[in-house]
Structure formats: C-alpha cells, structure tokens
Design a protein around this motif. Structure first.
Motif, PDB file in Angstrom:
ATOM      1  N   ALA A   1       0.845  -1.197   0.000  1.00 11.77           N
ATOM      2  CA  ALA A   1       0.000   0.000   0.000  1.00 11.77           C
ATOM      3  C   ALA A   1       0.874   1.239   0.000  1.00 11.77           C
ATOM      4  O   ALA A   1       1.882   1.297   0.705  1.00 11.77           O
ATOM      5  CB  ALA A   1      -0.905  -0.002   1.225  1.00 11.77           C
TER       6      ALA A   1
ATOM      7  N   ALA B   1      -5.018   5.874   2.632  1.00 13.67           N
ATOM      8  CA  ALA B   1      -6.191   5.028   2.871  1.00 13.67           C
ATOM      9  C   ALA B   1      -5.827   3.548   2.797  1.00 13.67           C
ATOM     10  O   ALA B   1      -6.248   2.754   3.650  1.00 13.67           O
ATOM     11  CB  ALA B   1      -7.289   5.358   1.866  1.00 13.67           C
ATOM     12  N   SER B   2      -5.036   3.170   1.808  1.00  6.82           N
ATOM     13  CA  SER B   2      -4.680   1.752   1.681  1.00  6.82           C
ATOM     14  C   SER B   2      -3.729   1.314   2.791  1.00  6.82           C
ATOM     15  O   SER B   2      -3.803   0.178   3.268  1.00  6.82           O
ATOM     16  CB  SER B   2      -4.089   1.459   0.298  1.00  6.82           C
ATOM     17  N   LYS B   3      -2.872   2.221   3.252  1.00  9.04           N
ATOM     18  CA  LYS B   3      -1.992   1.889   4.394  1.00  9.04           C
ATOM     19  C   LYS B   3      -2.834   1.688   5.651  1.00  9.04           C
ATOM     20  O   LYS B   3      -2.595   0.751   6.419  1.00  9.04           O
ATOM     21  CB  LYS B   3      -0.947   2.988   4.608  1.00  9.04           C
TER      22      LYS B   3
ATOM     23  N   GLU C   1      -5.888   0.670   5.772  1.00  7.99           N
ATOM     24  CA  GLU C   1      -6.575  -0.616   5.636  1.00  7.99           C
ATOM     25  C   GLU C   1      -5.645  -1.777   6.013  1.00  7.99           C
ATOM     26  O   GLU C   1      -6.064  -2.722   6.680  1.00  7.99           O
ATOM     27  CB  GLU C   1      -7.088  -0.800   4.202  1.00  7.99           C
TER      28      GLU C   1
ATOM     29  N   ALA D   1      -5.308  -1.842   9.707  1.00  9.40           N
ATOM     30  CA  ALA D   1      -6.549  -2.383  10.278  1.00  9.40           C
ATOM     31  C   ALA D   1      -6.594  -3.899  10.132  1.00  9.40           C
ATOM     32  O   ALA D   1      -6.970  -4.612  11.070  1.00  9.40           O
ATOM     33  CB  ALA D   1      -7.764  -1.742   9.597  1.00  9.40           C
ATOM     34  N   ASP D   2      -6.190  -4.406   8.953  1.00 15.90           N
ATOM     35  CA  ASP D   2      -6.155  -5.860   8.746  1.00 15.90           C
ATOM     36  C   ASP D   2      -5.203  -6.529   9.734  1.00 15.90           C
ATOM     37  O   ASP D   2      -5.514  -7.575  10.301  1.00 15.90           O
ATOM     38  CB  ASP D   2      -5.715  -6.196   7.315  1.00 15.90           C
TER      39      ASP D   2
ATOM     40  N   GLU E   1      -6.701  -6.372  13.279  1.00 19.52           N
ATOM     41  CA  GLU E   1      -7.854  -7.264  13.349  1.00 19.52           C
ATOM     42  C   GLU E   1      -7.393  -8.714  13.473  1.00 19.52           C
ATOM     43  O   GLU E   1      -8.001  -9.513  14.188  1.00 19.52           O
ATOM     44  CB  GLU E   1      -8.723  -7.094  12.107  1.00 19.52           C
TER      45      GLU E   1
END
Length: 149
Positions: A57, A61-63, A65, A68-69, A72
């Motif tokens: 990323a 925004a992609s970083k 995400e 977050a992945d 999680e």
C-alpha cells in the motif's frame, strides 16, 4: 567554503551545543529533556510504502486498511464478554473519578476538548456520559467519535 557548507557546519555545531546543554541540565530540568524526546518522536513518519500479508500500500487510505487488517488479525472475537461486569465498571462514581483526575496541564484531545473543561464540568457531565457509555456497551456499538485517541 560555500555559504551552504558554512550553514550546515554551524547548524551541526548549534545542535551539538543544544544536546550538551540538555545532557548537563537533565537532573535540574528534566522537562527540557522530555520536550526534546517528544519532539523527536513526533518526527517519525509512516513509511511511504507499507507491506503486509503479501499486499503493498502506498496511499494513506490503503496503508490504514493494511494496519486495520493487521490489528484485526491480532484479536479474536469472544462470546465470553461479561457485559454486566463491563456495565458495572461504567458507573457514575467511576467516571466522575476519571474526569476529576484529568491532567489540566495537557493540551486539547483529538476532539478539541481541553482536560481543564472536563475536570471543571465533571459534575455536570457524569450522568449523561455514563448513560452514553452504558448504551454503547449494551448495544455493542462504539460511536466513531469515541474511536479516536
């Protein structure tokens, strides 16, 4: 010697002088040392490219995400949550205590609210905030505004 070289040399000398002064004053003025440390910490940046789980990323925004992945994946959902225990922790007196212990020397939080305001208005805020937190816990939903640190 070019002006740029002179500037760089002088900048280095001043920085080393500054560091020596901080080191010599560390016991008499630890606040000065910690201000320096915290200033240096603020300069750390998120890398321009982040890789996780075979994905790359580069946009913010992609970083986000990918982060977050990752986070999680570190937690597993559990049905063993003691909701009554959580609700009992969120009582008027517990929240009142937290609000009254707000460090008034700190700056505004991400929501722009100063700790001084929370502390001075603690008595008026306790009941509505307790209701809000309890409703959030009962519903299992955390409002987005409460997710920022």
């Amino acid at each position: 010697m070019a002006i740029t070289d002179s500037f760089v040399a002088l900048q280095g000398q001043l920085f080393h002088s500054y560091i020596r002064r901080i080191q010599s004053d560390i016991q008499s003025n630890p606040k000065h040392f910690w201000r320096f440390v915290n200033d240096r910490r603020k300069r750390s940046e998120i890398p321009s490219v982040v890789e996780y789980n075979n994905q790359t990323a580069s946009s913010d925004a992609s970083k986000a995400e990918l982060f977050a992945d990752f986070f999680e994946s570190q937690y597993t959902p559990s049905d063993d949550i003691d909701l009554n225990g959580l609700l009992n922790e969120c009582r008027n007196d517990a929240l009142d205590c937290e609000l009254n212990e707000a460090n008034m020397n700190k700056g505004a939080r991400p929501d722009g609210i100063l700790p001084k305001l929370l502390k001075n208005c603690a008595h008026s805020l306790v009941k509505p905030l307790t209701k809000l937190f309890n409703k959030s816990l009962q519903a299992g939903i955390v409002p987005n505004a409460l997710k920022t640190s």
